[in-house]
Design a protein around this motif. Structure first.
Motif, mmCIF file in Angstrom:
data_model
loop_
_atom_site.group_PDB
_atom_site.id
_atom_site.type_symbol
_atom_site.label_atom_id
_atom_site.label_comp_id
_atom_site.label_asym_id
_atom_site.label_seq_id
_atom_site.Cartn_x
_atom_site.Cartn_y
_atom_site.Cartn_z
ATOM 1 N N SER B 247 64.598 4.724 -18.328
ATOM 2 C CA SER B 247 63.860 5.583 -19.694
ATOM 3 C C SER B 247 64.026 5.437 -21.076
ATOM 4 O O SER B 247 63.591 5.649 -21.753
ATOM 5 C CB SER B 247 64.047 6.556 -18.813
ATOM 6 O OG SER B 247 63.766 7.301 -18.025
ATOM 7 N N THR B 302 47.249 4.801 -13.883
ATOM 8 C CA THR B 302 48.286 5.203 -15.037
ATOM 9 C C THR B 302 48.052 3.736 -16.189
ATOM 10 O O THR B 302 48.173 2.941 -15.763
ATOM 11 C CB THR B 302 49.578 5.253 -14.840
ATOM 12 O OG1 THR B 302 49.780 4.737 -13.775
ATOM 13 C CG2 THR B 302 50.119 6.282 -14.664
ATOM 14 N N ASP B 308 56.405 2.838 -25.505
ATOM 15 C CA ASP B 308 56.092 3.986 -24.038
ATOM 16 C C ASP B 308 57.654 3.065 -23.674
ATOM 17 O O ASP B 308 58.104 2.432 -23.629
ATOM 18 C CB ASP B 308 55.051 3.293 -22.673
ATOM 19 C CG ASP B 308 54.151 4.208 -23.019
ATOM 20 O OD1 ASP B 308 54.364 4.909 -23.979
ATOM 21 O OD2 ASP B 308 53.372 4.023 -21.849
ATOM 22 N N SER B 312 58.379 3.725 -17.527
ATOM 23 C CA SER B 312 56.845 4.431 -17.322
ATOM 24 C C SER B 312 56.296 3.073 -17.050
ATOM 25 O O SER B 312 55.149 3.552 -15.982
ATOM 26 C CB SER B 312 56.122 5.391 -18.373
ATOM 27 O OG SER B 312 56.442 5.139 -19.631
ATOM 28 N N ASP B 315 56.356 1.323 -13.794
ATOM 29 C CA ASP B 315 55.770 2.303 -12.336
ATOM 30 C C ASP B 315 54.238 2.195 -13.220
ATOM 31 O O ASP B 315 53.856 1.848 -12.051
ATOM 32 C CB ASP B 315 56.138 4.098 -13.097
ATOM 33 C CG ASP B 315 55.264 5.259 -12.012
ATOM 34 O OD1 ASP B 315 56.317 5.447 -11.676
ATOM 35 O OD2 ASP B 315 54.877 6.055 -12.356
#
Lengths: 238, 355
Positions: B247, B302, B308, B312, B315
């Motif tokens: 993250s 998504t 980003d 993410s 993901d």
């Protein structure tokens, strides 16, 4: 029933007397009980002493109190003040426990929140504890009021008893119709007072009587960025 | 600035709630105290507004020992949000929010006007203003609690497990809302939670505490994930630790593949990544559909933007039926895609800043 209908003026006069002899002590008793409750509610020792004293007061027979009070207060034996003081003592004794219990029932989390956001203890007592105790207080007050209405009639034995005088005079004259009139009026009075307090208690606690159904439309969605709800927001602010 | 100076708390009977806590909380920062029950996190926070008193040591707010400030005036200057909102059941939403301003001496009208502003700031509609707390959902009550704490615009906000009593979906919503709010208002926030994920999501700095009231580590979420100070901190963050650390690294320089041109039917062939799959792109309607050989469609939910987090982006790739995520250009139009191969060079622990 005949006597009741034939003597409206006398009945009205006695009812008014009975009413003020019942209401003034309840109000006085409530004020005393509230003051004791708000000041001593958090102090265990003081509370124990007060509740014990209250129970003791309540065990004194009313007639004995009516007779003894003049010598303590320096009043005339036939002074209505005797009855008022005696009944105020009973009301306070009856209500003080209710006040303690009602204040105890206020959720601790709410009180802690009040303290954390900056209520002083006195302010919190008056603006948070007291309003949240109204519902159980009203219930206790109804009992005290009805008890008082019936206790007032005992005063008739010493000549001050509102509608109770219909009992003494009806008994002396062997006139059951007059006694029946007294019973009817006292029941009526008790019922009316009880309902009045119940309704007042409801009116003063609107938050307990709202519909708990969570109605979705105009408020559950966050208002951000939605022109329709933004418009209703400025309107609702007025 | 909030400072704890060797603060200890021992309850009568000898239970140690807090042991020699030293902590500097910077002005404008979001600090999360996290740990299991009995670790003294709530006690520490309550010392800031004198709801709890240290047995020894001092707590200073802007250099002043709180023990020297009258509790009532100290508390009126510090917003407080409780679990379940801690609302007054007998007051309407708007009067709940107006409470602090009323206590500060503002008249009813002015206090309510401020309250309506606060109501709006936490994303609630003004039509709720006249309701009583019992008529609100748990999430709404919590928002009202936040609005009440913010209405008087205090520089410090204390939050005591504010999201633990609401369901997971509402909790996530509220957490995002608080993040958004903090970016806007820049208060000094101290939040207590037992949920390490919440701490990692919300905190600029996290203080991990262990039973007995001992501070284990006080660091940024990134550092806590990548370099836990000891076994206790390590075990608290162990779940998905490596994945979550992604993250904190953003995707700036990376490879991608431009989307092939549209075919005769207007669809784009994705044969390069998944034989037989097509992409139906409607830039006007901003929709994108993956279509397999049988004609079944899968919305590309998504997509990835430059900047980003690696987490993410990964993901998005893993969630795609063709193992490729669409990459949005500066105009938010998908012009390329990325695959696992593009991300692979970025899937390594990022170094801790300053380490």
């Amino acid at each position: 029933m005949n006597w009741l209908l034939a003597n409206p003026d006398r009945v009205r006069e006695l009812t008014v007397e009975h009413l003020y002899l019942s209401i003034i002590p309840v109000v006085a008793g409530l004020i005393i009980a509230l003051a004791l409750g708000l000041v001593f509610g958090n102090r265990r020792r003081a509370r124990n002493i007060i509740t014990t004293a209250a129970s003791a007061v309540f065990t004194i027979p009313s007639l004995a109190l009516f007779v003894v009070l003049p010598s303590i207060l320096g009043t005339q034996i036939l002074d209505p003040v005797n009855v008022l003081v005696a009944l105020s003592m009973y009301s306070a004794a009856l209500l003080v426990r209710t006040v303690f219990d009602a204040l105890d029932a206020v959720p601790a989390q709410v009180l802690s929140a009040a303290e954390a956001i900056g209520y002083s203890p006195a302010r919190r007592r008056l603006l948070v504890d007291l309003p949240l105790a109204i519902a159980p207080l009203a219930a206790g007050l109804r009992v005290a009021a009805v008890t008082n209405v019936s206790l007032v009639s005992v005063g008739a034995v010493i000549g001050i008893g509102g509608l109770g005088q219909l009992f003494t005079s009806g008994y002396q004259r062997d006139y059951p119709d007059q006694i029946l009139a007294g019973i009817i009026m006292i029941l009526l009075l008790a019922f009316v007072l009880d309902r009045l307090i119940a309704v007042a208690g409801r009116v003063m606690t609107p938050w307990l009587h709202v519909s708990l159904k969570i109605v979705a439309p105009a408020g559950t969605e966050p208002a951000t960025g939605n022109p329709a709800s933004a418009a209703s927001q400025s309107g609702g602010g007025k | 600035m909030i400072t704890f100076e060797s603060v200890s708390k021992t309850y009568p009977g000898g239970t140690q709630a807090l042991e020699n806590l030293d902590l500097d909380i910077a002005t404008g920062s979001f600090t999360v105290l996290v740990g299991p029950s009995g670790c003294g996190k709530t006690t520490s926070m309550r010392m800031i507004n004198r709801m709890a008193t240290p047995t020894s040591g001092r707590v200073l707010v802007n250099g002043q020992d709180v023990a020297e400030i009258r509790p009532v005036s100290l508390r009126l200057g510090i917003g407080y949000v409780l679990q379940n909102g801690g609302l007054f059941p007998h007051r309407t939403v708007i009067d709940n929010i107006a409470t602090v301003q009323r206590l500060l001496g503002l008249d009813k009208k002015a206090a309510r006007a401020k309250a309506y502003e606060a109501l709006e700031r936490v994303g609630l509609n003004a039509s709720l203003a006249k309701r009583f707390p019992a008529q609100l959902s748990g999430g709404q009550q919590q928002r009202v609690g936040v609005a009440r704490a913010l209405a008087a615009d205090p520089p410090i906000l204390l939050m005591d497990e504010p999201f633990s009593a609401v369901d997971p979906i509402v909790r996530e919503e509220l957490q995002q809302e608080v993040r958004r709010l903090q970016a806007e208002i820049k208060k000094t926030i101290v939040l207590v939670t037992h949920d390490i994920d919440e701490a990692l999501l919300l905190g600029d700095k996290i203080a991990v505490m262990a039973p007995g009231g001992t501070l284990q580590q006080y660091a940024t979420p990134h550092e806590i994930l990548t370099r836990p100070a000891n076994g206790f901190v390590g075990s608290m963050v162990s779940k998905d630790r490596g994945f979550r650390a992604l993250s904190f690294s953003t995707l700036d320089e990376f490879s991608s593949t431009a989307l092939p041109p549209r075919g005769a039917d207007g669809r784009i062939s994705m044969a390069a990544v998944a034989p037989g799959w097509m992409l139906d792109l409607d830039p006007e309607a901003r929709t994108a559909l993956w279509i397999n050989e049988a004609g079944t469609t899968f919305p590309a939910a998504t997509m990835v933007r430059r900047g980003d987090s690696v987490r993410s982006a990964l993901d998005a790739v893993l969630a795609s039926p063709v193992s490729a995520a669409l990459l949005l250009d500066a105009n938010d139009v998908p012009g390329a895609y990325i695959t696992l191969e593009d991300l692979a060079p970025h899937l390594r622990p990022s170094p801790v800043a300053g380490a």
